[in-house]
Motif scaffolding. Structure first.
Motif, PDB file in Angstrom:
ATOM      1  N   MET A   1      -1.836   3.851   5.389  1.00  0.00           N
ATOM      2  CA  MET A   1      -0.754   4.180   4.472  1.00  0.00           C
ATOM      3  C   MET A   1      -1.162   5.226   3.435  1.00  0.00           C
ATOM      4  O   MET A   1      -0.301   5.912   2.878  1.00  0.00           O
ATOM      5  N   ASP A   2      -2.456   5.356   3.179  1.00  0.00           N
ATOM      6  CA  ASP A   2      -2.905   6.334   2.186  1.00  0.00           C
ATOM      7  C   ASP A   2      -2.491   7.749   2.579  1.00  0.00           C
ATOM      8  O   ASP A   2      -2.212   8.589   1.720  1.00  0.00           O
ATOM      9  N   TYR A   3      -2.437   8.003   3.872  1.00  0.00           N
ATOM     10  CA  TYR A   3      -2.117   9.344   4.328  1.00  0.00           C
ATOM     11  C   TYR A   3      -0.625   9.663   4.202  1.00  0.00           C
ATOM     12  O   TYR A   3      -0.217  10.806   4.395  1.00  0.00           O
ATOM     13  N   SER A   4       0.168   8.657   3.850  1.00  0.00           N
ATOM     14  CA  SER A   4       1.579   8.926   3.559  1.00  0.00           C
ATOM     15  C   SER A   4       1.726   9.762   2.296  1.00  0.00           C
ATOM     16  O   SER A   4       2.805  10.307   2.029  1.00  0.00           O
ATOM     17  N   ASN A   5       0.643   9.879   1.524  1.00  0.00           N
ATOM     18  CA  ASN A   5       0.716  10.657   0.283  1.00  0.00           C
ATOM     19  C   ASN A   5       1.059  12.119   0.556  1.00  0.00           C
ATOM     20  O   ASN A   5       1.652  12.792  -0.300  1.00  0.00           O
ATOM     21  N   ILE A   6       0.722  12.629   1.741  1.00  0.00           N
ATOM     22  CA  ILE A   6       1.084  14.002   2.061  1.00  0.00           C
ATOM     23  C   ILE A   6       2.595  14.132   2.156  1.00  0.00           C
ATOM     24  O   ILE A   6       3.182  15.171   1.809  1.00  0.00           O
TER      25      ILE A   6
ATOM     26  N   ARG B   1       0.840  -1.205   0.000  1.00  0.00           N
ATOM     27  CA  ARG B   1       0.000   0.000   0.000  1.00  0.00           C
ATOM     28  C   ARG B   1       0.874   1.254   0.000  1.00  0.00           C
ATOM     29  O   ARG B   1       0.597   2.224  -0.709  1.00  0.00           O
ATOM     30  N   LEU B   2       1.929   1.244   0.812  1.00  0.00           N
ATOM     31  CA  LEU B   2       2.828   2.384   0.877  1.00  0.00           C
ATOM     32  C   LEU B   2       3.487   2.636  -0.477  1.00  0.00           C
ATOM     33  O   LEU B   2       3.573   3.784  -0.941  1.00  0.00           O
ATOM     34  N   ALA B   3       3.954   1.550  -1.124  1.00  0.00           N
ATOM     35  CA  ALA B   3       4.584   1.690  -2.438  1.00  0.00           C
ATOM     36  C   ALA B   3       3.573   2.170  -3.477  1.00  0.00           C
ATOM     37  O   ALA B   3       3.906   2.962  -4.364  1.00  0.00           O
ATOM     38  N   GLY B   4       2.333   1.685  -3.375  1.00  0.00           N
ATOM     39  CA  GLY B   4       1.299   2.122  -4.305  1.00  0.00           C
ATOM     40  C   GLY B   4       0.983   3.597  -4.156  1.00  0.00           C
ATOM     41  O   GLY B   4       0.832   4.326  -5.147  1.00  0.00           O
ATOM     42  N   ILE B   5       0.899   4.063  -2.917  1.00  0.00           N
ATOM     43  CA  ILE B   5       0.622   5.478  -2.671  1.00  0.00           C
ATOM     44  C   ILE B   5       1.786   6.337  -3.166  1.00  0.00           C
ATOM     45  O   ILE B   5       1.579   7.447  -3.684  1.00  0.00           O
ATOM     46  N   ALA B   6       3.011   5.827  -3.031  1.00  0.00           N
ATOM     47  CA  ALA B   6       4.163   6.555  -3.581  1.00  0.00           C
ATOM     48  C   ALA B   6       4.022   6.700  -5.091  1.00  0.00           C
ATOM     49  O   ALA B   6       4.364   7.745  -5.659  1.00  0.00           O
TER      50      ALA B   6
ATOM     51  N   PRO C   1       4.686  23.304   1.786  1.00  0.00           N
ATOM     52  CA  PRO C   1       3.351  23.715   2.223  1.00  0.00           C
ATOM     53  C   PRO C   1       3.392  24.960   3.109  1.00  0.00           C
ATOM     54  O   PRO C   1       4.329  25.170   3.880  1.00  0.00           O
ATOM     55  N   ALA C   2       2.330  25.762   2.984  1.00  0.00           N
ATOM     56  CA  ALA C   2       2.204  26.938   3.847  1.00  0.00           C
ATOM     57  C   ALA C   2       1.934  26.499   5.277  1.00  0.00           C
ATOM     58  O   ALA C   2       1.525  25.361   5.540  1.00  0.00           O
ATOM     59  N   ILE C   3       2.167  27.397   6.226  1.00  0.00           N
ATOM     60  CA  ILE C   3       1.952  27.079   7.635  1.00  0.00           C
ATOM     61  C   ILE C   3       0.512  26.657   7.909  1.00  0.00           C
ATOM     62  O   ILE C   3       0.254  25.789   8.750  1.00  0.00           O
ATOM     63  N   THR C   4      -0.443  27.243   7.179  1.00  0.00           N
ATOM     64  CA  THR C   4      -1.843  26.862   7.385  1.00  0.00           C
ATOM     65  C   THR C   4      -2.087  25.407   6.996  1.00  0.00           C
ATOM     66  O   THR C   4      -2.943  24.738   7.586  1.00  0.00           O
ATOM     67  N   THR C   5      -1.347  24.916   6.005  1.00  0.00           N
ATOM     68  CA  THR C   5      -1.485  23.507   5.611  1.00  0.00           C
ATOM     69  C   THR C   5      -0.948  22.597   6.705  1.00  0.00           C
ATOM     70  O   THR C   5      -1.541  21.556   7.014  1.00  0.00           O
ATOM     71  N   TRP C   6       0.177  22.988   7.312  1.00  0.00           N
ATOM     72  CA  TRP C   6       0.731  22.183   8.409  1.00  0.00           C
ATOM     73  C   TRP C   6      -0.236  22.112   9.583  1.00  0.00           C
ATOM     74  O   TRP C   6      -0.274  21.111  10.310  1.00  0.00           O
ATOM     75  N   ILE C   7      -1.021  23.163   9.779  1.00  0.00           N
ATOM     76  CA  ILE C   7      -1.990  23.182  10.885  1.00  0.00           C
ATOM     77  C   ILE C   7      -3.264  22.427  10.511  1.00  0.00           C
ATOM     78  O   ILE C   7      -3.797  21.644  11.307  1.00  0.00           O
ATOM     79  N   GLY C   8      -3.767  22.664   9.298  1.00  0.00           N
ATOM     80  CA  GLY C   8      -5.040  22.068   8.898  1.00  0.00           C
ATOM     81  C   GLY C   8      -4.950  20.617   8.483  1.00  0.00           C
ATOM     82  O   GLY C   8      -5.892  19.844   8.710  1.00  0.00           O
ATOM     83  N   ALA C   9      -3.823  20.211   7.890  1.00  0.00           N
ATOM     84  CA  ALA C   9      -3.696  18.842   7.383  1.00  0.00           C
ATOM     85  C   ALA C   9      -3.895  17.782   8.470  1.00  0.00           C
ATOM     86  O   ALA C   9      -4.585  16.784   8.241  1.00  0.00           O
ATOM     87  N   PRO C  10      -3.298  17.930   9.671  1.00  0.00           N
ATOM     88  CA  PRO C  10      -3.538  16.912  10.710  1.00  0.00           C
ATOM     89  C   PRO C  10      -5.013  16.729  11.054  1.00  0.00           C
ATOM     90  O   PRO C  10      -5.443  15.603  11.351  1.00  0.00           O
ATOM     91  N   LEU C  11      -5.785  17.813  11.016  1.00  0.00           N
ATOM     92  CA  LEU C  11      -7.218  17.693  11.305  1.00  0.00           C
ATOM     93  C   LEU C  11      -7.929  16.884  10.221  1.00  0.00           C
ATOM     94  O   LEU C  11      -8.785  16.038  10.522  1.00  0.00           O
ATOM     95  N   VAL C  12      -7.574  17.131   8.952  1.00  0.00           N
ATOM     96  CA  VAL C  12      -8.188  16.386   7.852  1.00  0.00           C
ATOM     97  C   VAL C  12      -7.801  14.914   7.929  1.00  0.00           C
ATOM     98  O   VAL C  12      -8.647  14.017   7.765  1.00  0.00           O
ATOM     99  N   VAL C  13      -6.513  14.652   8.190  1.00  0.00           N
ATOM    100  CA  VAL C  13      -6.043  13.261   8.306  1.00  0.00           C
ATOM    101  C   VAL C  13      -6.708  12.568   9.483  1.00  0.00           C
ATOM    102  O   VAL C  13      -7.157  11.415   9.383  1.00  0.00           O
ATOM    103  N   LEU C  14      -6.769  13.256  10.620  1.00  0.00           N
ATOM    104  CA  LEU C  14      -7.411  12.675  11.812  1.00  0.00           C
ATOM    105  C   LEU C  14      -8.861  12.337  11.523  1.00  0.00           C
ATOM    106  O   LEU C  14      -9.356  11.277  11.943  1.00  0.00           O
ATOM    107  N   ALA C  15      -9.566  13.221  10.818  1.00  0.00           N
ATOM    108  CA  ALA C  15     -10.966  12.955  10.481  1.00  0.00           C
ATOM    109  C   ALA C  15     -11.095  11.677   9.663  1.00  0.00           C
ATOM    110  O   ALA C  15     -11.953  10.825   9.934  1.00  0.00           O
TER     111      ALA C  15
END
Length: 308
Positions: free
Chosen positions: A249-254, A20-25, A269-283
């Motif tokens: 493993m899909d979230y390794s795409n970030i 899965r990790l290799a596929g996402i890569a 990525p902008a600082i806002t992406t570093w802040i917002g991305a964990p929330l999207v991934v967690l969801a």
């Protein structure tokens, strides 16, 4: 959108995670090739055409090695037609998101697909959704607002809307593939989607095609190989591990998107992406965990009811 747990007799969880990790890569690299190709002037219709055409000989070889071309037959052409229609729209939006946005932001917004899936499960599957999944949707929505910063102009809102539209189509396609998977093997689904997509995009490709340079041909070839590599490995990973286990493993795409964005485009990525991305991934992770929990509970309840 729960489903019964799979037969665990063939489980090889470590292999499934690696595949899965290799596929996402592969998908991450495909995104970089798409963006590079678009910057040379190649139109999106041609990108779609070559992405799928390159896949067909690879899939035919896979079929031959797996037992012959006869296994590509189907009794559900109408369902495959719907898959192609959804898939082409989804590719246009997802490719468009990659072209219009930095790779990391486009990838992160693509992670909202599970949230759209929750809404679609209510409308299409008449499922009830509890506090866990609604909380995850709310957290993901906050993450989107942080990343997109409406009115701030940090990233193009049109590009964000296109990427979110692509995520919605991913969720819709997942439900449709779930129905197809009741009777069709993964190879059959992937092959007829590729073949149908080539047929649909061919007229547009003939309209927009212009002579390409050697560099452009290499980009198109790389895009097709990377995309097929990702599609095949992501599909095969499900033979050896549960969806709820390998989907992490899909979230390794970030990570791949950030890496390729830095290597190929000198962007981070902008600082806002570093802040917002964990929330999207967690969801997405909460929704996936909840799906797994509900599926396991339904399976246990069914076994208890039947006395098995």
């Amino acid at each position: 959108m729960t489903s019964a747990p799979r037969d665990s007799s063939s489980d090889r969880p470590l292999l499934a995670l690696i595949m899965r990790l290799a596929g996402i890569a592969g998908f991450g690299l495909m995104g970089a090739f798409i963006k590079l190709a678009s910057e040379t002037g190649i139109q999106i219709a041609e990108l779609l055409f070559w992405r799928q055409l390159v896949a067909i000989p690879i899939l035919l070889t896979w079929a031959m090695l797996a037992g012959g071309l006869a296994q590509l037959g189907t009794r559900r052409p109408k369902a495959h037609f719907v898959r192609v229609a959804y898939g082409v729209v989804g590719m246009v939006l997802n490719f468009g998101g990659v072209i219009l946005l930095p790779l990391a932001e486009a990838t992160t917004l693509g992670f909202t697909a599970p949230m759209f899936a929750v809404g679609l499960s209510i409308v299409l599957l008449k499922e009830s959704v509890g506090i866990w999944r609604w909380s995850a949707v709310a957290a993901g929505f906050i993450g989107i607002l942080i990343i997109a910063q409406p009115g701030n102009g940090q990233i193009p809102l049109f590009g964000a809307a296109v990427a979110l539209g692509g995520a919605f189509m991913i969720a819709l396609i997942a439900i449709q593939i779930r129905d197809l998977s009741r009777t069709e093997k993964p190879l059959v689904i992937v092959f007829w989607f590729s073949a149908g997509s080539v047929i649909v995009t061919l007229p547009f490709m003939l309209w927009v095609h212009e002579p390409l340079t050697a560099y452009q041909w290499w980009l198109l070839l790389g895009m097709g190989i990377a995309g097929t590599w990702g599609q095949v490995l992501v599909t095969m990973a499900l033979r050896f591990g549960n969806v709820s286990s390998v989907i992490v493993m899909d979230y390794s795409n970030i990570i791949w998107a950030t890496l390729f964005g830095w290597l190929f485009f000198a962007t981070l990525p902008a600082i806002t992406t570093w802040i917002g991305a964990p929330l999207v991934v967690l969801a997405g992770l909460i929704i996936s965990w909840r799906e797994h929990y509900l599926a396991r509970r339904a399976f246990v309840d069914q076994r208890q009811a039947t006395g098995t």
